[in-house]
Design an enzyme around this catalytic site. Sequence first.
Site, PDB file in Angstrom:
ATOM      1  CG  ASP A 136      -3.201  -6.056   0.699  1.00 24.25           C
ATOM      2  OD1 ASP A 136      -1.954  -5.951   0.672  1.00 24.25           O
ATOM      3  OD2 ASP A 136      -3.795  -7.122   0.896  1.00 24.25           O
ATOM      4  CE  LYS A 163      -4.878   5.043  -3.550  1.00 28.41           C
ATOM      5  NZ  LYS A 163      -4.569   5.765  -4.821  1.00 28.41           N
TER       6      LYS A 163
END
Length: 405
Positions: A198, A220
Amino acid sequence: MNPYPLGLVLNGLRVLVVGGGAVATRRVPALLDAAADVVLVSPHITPALQAHVDAGRVTWRARRFEPADIDDVWLVHVAVSDPAAAATISELAAARRIFCVRADDRHAATAWTPAVTRQGPVTVAVLGGGDPARAVAVRDAIGERLAAGEIAAATPPEAAPVDGMGRVALVGSGPGDPELLTVRGRRLLAAADVVVIDRLAAGLLLDELRPEVELFDASKIPYGPSAAQEEINRVLVDRARQGKFVVRLKGGDPYVFGRGGEELLACAAAGVPVTVVPGISSSIGVPSAAGIPITHRGLAHEFTVVSGHLSPSHPESLVDWAALARLRGTLSILMGLKNLPAIAATLQEHGRAPDTPVAVIQEGTTRDQRVVRAQLSTVADAVKEAALRPPAVIVVGPVVDALTA
């Protein structure tokens, strides 16, 4: 003359260590790691050795060496500074055909201790032909390459499939500086087939991955927070069921507001084995890197780590801000930058002094680290003026000024 390299299996075998100073302090932990029965002979010992004695790991004979101490011994470590005493002990050992290591004179010994580096199940021992500096230099060079994954060692046990099922490791990468990743975390990352990251994970670590590693960027995922977590859980389980070793690389520590518990539960429900590798939490590491001790004698006997993700007035907030305001210690607030005005106002409303020192640290431990210092009554405006952005750690309490006086 070159020594003959050998790995000794000392499980349950008695090893005598004569001396209780710095050398013995260094040698005893490795002997205990080999499950040796360690007997320590010395009138005095260091506090570190005393801790082993108190824990029942080492037998201490609080006196000078006596010849009978060699009875039933397989190996002797002489760690005294008196050459005459060391020579006497090693001569007695030689007469009994017991190998003897001497800290004072390796050339008079019958065994040498190598410079050692350990990476999980792999142990590398280096002998430098009687030159300790040379052995250490070679050891360090090999250790660095092993830790970085540049030398392919055996697959770590945590990464090996079990009956065709892959494994998952939840690895905390620390607050941002890639060098703050633990040795174990780096070793498992080097063995990964799949890495799920992340935005808070240390990005430079990704440059060290093997070219064939699948990289899944969780930041994303185009869903809300709950749906995104479900997708992360799905990927972890799916790749593990394919027999792959998956590393979930998380910022800070996996269990400090990192949702690591949810990921472990998802894997457990699917029968996927999980290893958790703690990381340096940004709640402590970031203030430290900014010169702020989270506790300090005479100023703070406690610290509380709290999430500022929800405003104090939010109905789903589980934080008792009124209770926190009454505490005298340190508050370390994560994910609270957006709600800082409301947090500062609430703390003051419930009794925290307006002139309480506050520091806000953006992207701590990285080259982009920025620190804004203010008081509780002015910090919201100071942060706005400085245009700080997440991620940031907010520290509230007198420790903010502890090292600046």
